[in-house]
Design a protein around this motif. Structure first.
Motif, short mmCIF file in Angstrom:
data_model
loop_
_atom_site.label_atom_id
_atom_site.label_comp_id
_atom_site.label_asym_id
_atom_site.label_seq_id
_atom_site.Cartn_x
_atom_site.Cartn_y
_atom_site.Cartn_z
N GLU A 25 -3.73 7.39 -10.03
CA GLU A 25 -5.78 7.33 -9.50
C GLU A 25 -6.34 8.17 -10.31
OE1 GLU A 25 -6.33 4.53 -7.35
OE2 GLU A 25 -4.40 4.21 -8.42
N LYS A 26 -6.07 9.46 -10.18
CA LYS A 26 -7.13 10.54 -10.81
C LYS A 26 -7.35 10.33 -11.95
CE LYS A 26 -5.68 14.72 -8.14
NZ LYS A 26 -5.69 15.71 -8.11
N GLN A 27 -6.51 10.23 -13.29
CA GLN A 27 -6.15 9.48 -14.30
C GLN A 27 -7.60 8.27 -14.48
OE1 GLN A 27 -2.92 8.96 -16.73
NE2 GLN A 27 -2.52 11.21 -16.66
N LEU A 81 10.56 9.39 -2.71
CA LEU A 81 8.81 9.53 -2.10
C LEU A 81 8.59 9.98 -2.91
CD1 LEU A 81 10.15 7.61 1.21
CD2 LEU A 81 9.97 5.95 -0.94
N TYR A 82 8.45 11.67 -2.61
CA TYR A 82 7.57 12.76 -3.05
C TYR A 82 6.92 12.47 -4.32
CZ TYR A 82 6.70 16.96 -5.27
OH TYR A 82 5.73 18.19 -5.81
N LYS A 83 8.15 12.49 -5.36
CA LYS A 83 8.04 12.10 -6.86
C LYS A 83 6.77 10.73 -7.41
CE LYS A 83 9.15 14.96 -9.82
NZ LYS A 83 8.73 15.44 -10.85
N LEU A 84 7.09 9.75 -6.23
CA LEU A 84 6.64 8.35 -5.99
C LEU A 84 5.15 9.32 -6.12
CD1 LEU A 84 8.75 5.74 -5.35
CD2 LEU A 84 8.29 6.33 -7.87
N VAL A 85 4.81 9.75 -5.00
CA VAL A 85 3.44 9.81 -4.42
C VAL A 85 2.39 11.28 -5.04
CG1 VAL A 85 2.43 10.78 -2.41
CG2 VAL A 85 4.23 9.59 -2.05
N VAL A 86 3.26 11.30 -5.38
CA VAL A 86 2.57 12.55 -7.30
C VAL A 86 2.61 11.44 -8.75
CG1 VAL A 86 2.79 14.55 -8.66
CG2 VAL A 86 3.91 14.87 -5.73
N ARG A 87 3.48 11.07 -8.35
CA ARG A 87 2.42 10.33 -9.37
C ARG A 87 1.51 9.45 -9.41
NH1 ARG A 87 5.43 8.29 -14.43
NH2 ARG A 87 4.44 5.85 -15.45
#
Length: 213
Positions: free
Chosen positions: A194-196, A183-189
């Motif tokens: 979104e930043k991009q 879940l952490y990896k999915l949130v970071v991704r």
């Protein structure tokens, strides 16, 4: 106080809550982090919030897993164990000093143990850089569960009951931690994407503004 009635006899135990010790140690670590970060000039509200949430989570886990019943003597403790289901029942997946009725491995217990460690896999890498990376966080999650189970197993020698060393918990806790890390990896991704998108949209708008001139 905790009271049970077995074979027409009453047995009374005192509640022992080890979460107070964990709360004290966690508070010291939190204060140490705040002072160190303040002196280094790296203190941010995000870091503070993350540490506070992780501290609250650690105390909650300790409250759920390290609250014991203390019996007045070892003899009383043995009587209670025998009354609940006997001694010396060892299985491959359940490495227990005793196997009381009603505590058998179940879907409810499995889901509870998995859910208990999902926040650890999610929060720890967000707050602690040393926990980032699957092969870094996996042994730390397992070790955390192992420490809890070991304390529960050792509790027998201090006339404490309602806890036991269970290999099932090691497996389910670690599984929950891994799910949390995914879940952490999915949130970071998601945040990165979104930043991009925001950066590309901002860049496109700037180009449009330039072309208007």
């Amino acid at each position: 106080m905790h009271t049970v009635y077995l074979n027409n006899q009453q047995y009374t135990a005192q509640n022992v809550n080890a979460s107070l010790v964990v709360a004290f140690l966690s508070a010291i670590l939190l204060i140490r982090f705040l002072v160190k970060s303040k002196l280094a000039g790296t203190l941010t509200w995000q870091n503070v919030l993350g540490r506070v949430v992780l501290t609250i989570y650690a105390v909650l886990v300790a409250f759920l897993t390290l609250t014991f019943y203390r019996w007045p003597s070892f003899g009383t403790y043995i009587d209670v164990i025998k009354g609940y289901g006997g001694l010396g029942q060892y299985e491959f997946w359940r490495l227990s000093v005793f196997h009381p009725e009603g505590v058998a491995f179940s879907w409810y217990q499995m889901l509870a143990n998995i859910s208990l460690f999902i926040p650890l896999g999610l929060l720890a890498p967000l707050v602690l850089p040393k926990w980032r990376g699957f092969f870094k966080i996996l042994p730390k999650i397992f070790l955390t569960s192992l420490i809890i189970e070991t304390i529960q197993g050792i509790s027998t020698f201090f006339y404490l009951s309602n806890r036991l060393f269970d290999a099932n918990d090691l497996v389910t806790n670690t599984t929950g931690g891994v799910i949390g890390y995914i879940l952490y990896k999915l949130v970071v991704r998601y945040i990165r994407i979104e930043k991009q998108r925001f950066s590309q949209g901002k860049h496109f708008k700037e180009k449009q503004d330039e072309s208007d001139f």
